[in-house]
Motif scaffolding. Structure first.
Motif, mmCIF file in Angstrom:
data_model
loop_
_atom_site.group_PDB
_atom_site.id
_atom_site.type_symbol
_atom_site.label_atom_id
_atom_site.label_comp_id
_atom_site.label_asym_id
_atom_site.label_seq_id
_atom_site.Cartn_x
_atom_site.Cartn_y
_atom_site.Cartn_z
ATOM 1 N N THR A 148 5.201 -12.465 -6.267
ATOM 2 C CA THR A 148 4.206 -11.759 -7.064
ATOM 3 C C THR A 148 3.811 -10.507 -6.291
ATOM 4 O O THR A 148 3.263 -10.599 -5.187
ATOM 5 N N VAL A 149 4.114 -9.335 -6.850
ATOM 6 C CA VAL A 149 3.962 -8.082 -6.102
ATOM 7 C C VAL A 149 2.943 -7.183 -6.784
ATOM 8 O O VAL A 149 3.015 -6.939 -7.996
ATOM 9 N N HIS A 150 2.011 -6.695 -5.997
ATOM 10 C CA HIS A 150 0.980 -5.759 -6.451
ATOM 11 C C HIS A 150 1.159 -4.484 -5.641
ATOM 12 O O HIS A 150 1.372 -4.541 -4.424
ATOM 13 N N GLY A 151 1.072 -3.321 -6.293
ATOM 14 C CA GLY A 151 1.227 -2.053 -5.599
ATOM 15 C C GLY A 151 0.040 -1.143 -5.818
ATOM 16 O O GLY A 151 -0.491 -1.061 -6.932
ATOM 17 N N LEU A 152 -0.383 -0.451 -4.764
ATOM 18 C CA LEU A 152 -1.503 0.492 -4.828
ATOM 19 C C LEU A 152 -1.003 1.858 -4.389
ATOM 20 O O LEU A 152 -0.334 1.984 -3.351
ATOM 21 N N ASP A 153 -1.299 2.894 -5.173
ATOM 22 C CA ASP A 153 -0.839 4.240 -4.825
ATOM 23 C C ASP A 153 -1.822 5.257 -5.387
ATOM 24 O O ASP A 153 -2.420 5.039 -6.445
ATOM 25 N N LEU A 175 0.853 -1.180 0.000
ATOM 26 C CA LEU A 175 0.000 0.000 0.000
ATOM 27 C C LEU A 175 0.894 1.236 0.000
ATOM 28 O O LEU A 175 1.841 1.328 0.773
ATOM 29 N N GLY A 176 0.595 2.201 -0.881
ATOM 30 C CA GLY A 176 1.494 3.335 -1.021
ATOM 31 C C GLY A 176 2.800 2.905 -1.644
ATOM 32 O O GLY A 176 3.880 3.214 -1.138
ATOM 33 N N VAL A 219 0.659 -8.093 3.304
ATOM 34 C CA VAL A 219 0.304 -6.719 2.954
ATOM 35 C C VAL A 219 1.239 -5.822 3.752
ATOM 36 O O VAL A 219 1.437 -6.045 4.963
ATOM 37 N N THR A 220 1.832 -4.828 3.107
ATOM 38 C CA THR A 220 2.804 -3.993 3.799
ATOM 39 C C THR A 220 2.559 -2.510 3.530
ATOM 40 O O THR A 220 2.034 -2.127 2.477
ATOM 41 N N LEU A 221 2.943 -1.699 4.505
ATOM 42 C CA LEU A 221 2.748 -0.252 4.460
ATOM 43 C C LEU A 221 3.940 0.360 5.187
ATOM 44 O O LEU A 221 4.053 0.251 6.409
ATOM 45 N N VAL A 222 4.873 0.979 4.447
ATOM 46 C CA VAL A 222 6.161 1.361 5.023
ATOM 47 C C VAL A 222 6.353 2.876 5.027
ATOM 48 O O VAL A 222 5.588 3.629 4.432
ATOM 49 N N LEU A 223 7.419 3.289 5.725
ATOM 50 C CA LEU A 223 7.907 4.671 5.746
ATOM 51 C C LEU A 223 6.813 5.683 6.100
ATOM 52 O O LEU A 223 6.622 6.683 5.407
ATOM 53 N N ASN A 224 6.075 5.407 7.161
ATOM 54 C CA ASN A 224 5.100 6.351 7.713
ATOM 55 C C ASN A 224 3.898 6.615 6.813
ATOM 56 O O ASN A 224 3.104 7.524 7.086
ATOM 57 N N THR A 225 3.744 5.839 5.742
ATOM 58 C CA THR A 225 2.667 6.095 4.790
ATOM 59 C C THR A 225 1.294 5.940 5.440
ATOM 60 O O THR A 225 0.320 6.558 4.991
ATOM 61 N N PHE A 226 1.201 5.143 6.493
ATOM 62 C CA PHE A 226 -0.069 4.994 7.194
ATOM 63 C C PHE A 226 -0.606 6.340 7.659
ATOM 64 O O PHE A 226 -1.831 6.560 7.707
#
Length: 256
Positions: A63-68, A46-47, A105-112
């Motif tokens: 297999t990598v999916h990205g949402l931004d 995510l992000g 599912v991952t959300l890194v670097l303060n994007t939350f």
């Protein structure tokens, strides 16, 4: 999109990787996420941004999916990943899912924190839960806001982007709403300086844990960094790992 306040335009997308030049940290993050994902498994970031994390994960056979929410950032991702090893999708991760399920599912670097209300943050976590397979992992990286929460006056800093450009940053904090307003001014000799503003809603680790619990997720591990350094009261950030809570009233996603 609700994340419009934090969407990077082309000017910031062009310098994003120079704003956060964290090569070693990137390698450690990739190692950590890969270690929590089955070989050949599926990852949703995510992000996803410019693909700093996603592309190396895809090169490992995942297999990598990205949402931004930023078209400009996804354009940078495509430049970094011309073979399109990462499936990229434009969307707001507090409101939109992919319609698929993932091992991680991952959300890194303060994007939350770009979700600037509790409702948006809760929406993000609920969607993360919905897109996890049973037994999957949700991995979140964020700074600990304690040093900023008592900021009494604006904080000024400068980042060196390259030999011709600097970024001037101003940070102010509204403690009553847990909001941080960051003002970025780029001075690069290419005309008048350009200023961008972003709002973050910070949350303390225990607060994120509560929102996660309300979303059907349970904390299983927390460290200070991607190396696994133990998290303590003096830690300035955290890497937190959650799993679907089988006793939660929120149903888990099912593969297929």
């Amino acid at each position: 999109m609700t994340l419009g306040n934090a969407i990077y335009d082309q000017k910031l997308a062009n310098v994003y990787d120079r704003m956060y030049p964290i090569g070693e940290d990137t390698d450690q993050a990739v190692e950590f996420i890969a270690a929590h994902t089955p070989p050949g498994g599926r990852v949703l970031e995510l992000g996803v941004g410019t693909g700093r994390i996603a592309v190396p994960l895809a090169r490992r056979g995942l297999t990598v999916h990205g949402l931004d929410g930023s078209e400009a950032m996804l354009a940078e991702l495509r430049r970094r990943d011309p073979q399109e090893t990462v499936t990229a999708q434009l969307g707001d991760f507090t409101e939109e899912g992919t319609g698929q399920v993932f091992d991680t599912v991952t959300l890194v670097l303060n994007t939350f924190f770009v979700a600037i209300t509790k409702e948006q943050q809760l929406g993000c976590l609920r969607l993360a839960h919905e897109q996890l397979v049973p037994g999957g992992r949700f991995i979140l990286e964020a700074f600990d806001p304690a040093p900023y929460h008592h900021l009494q006056k604006p904080d000024f800093s400068m980042r060196h982007l390259d030999e011709r450009a600097v970024m001037l940053d101003t940070l102010t904090v509204d403690r009553s709403q847990q909001l941080m307003l960051s003002t970025h001014t780029i001075v690069d000799g290419g005309g008048a300086p350009e200023t961008r503003k972003h709002v973050l809603r910070y949350a303390f680790p225990f607060e994120i844990d509560l929102l996660a619990q309300l979303s059907g997720l349970r904390l299983v591990d927390r460290s200070e960094d991607w190396r696994g350094t133990p998290y303590t009261a003096s830690s300035l950030r955290h890497v937190s790992v959650y799993e679907p809570d089988t006793h939660s009233p929120w149903p888990s996603a099912t593969a297929g």
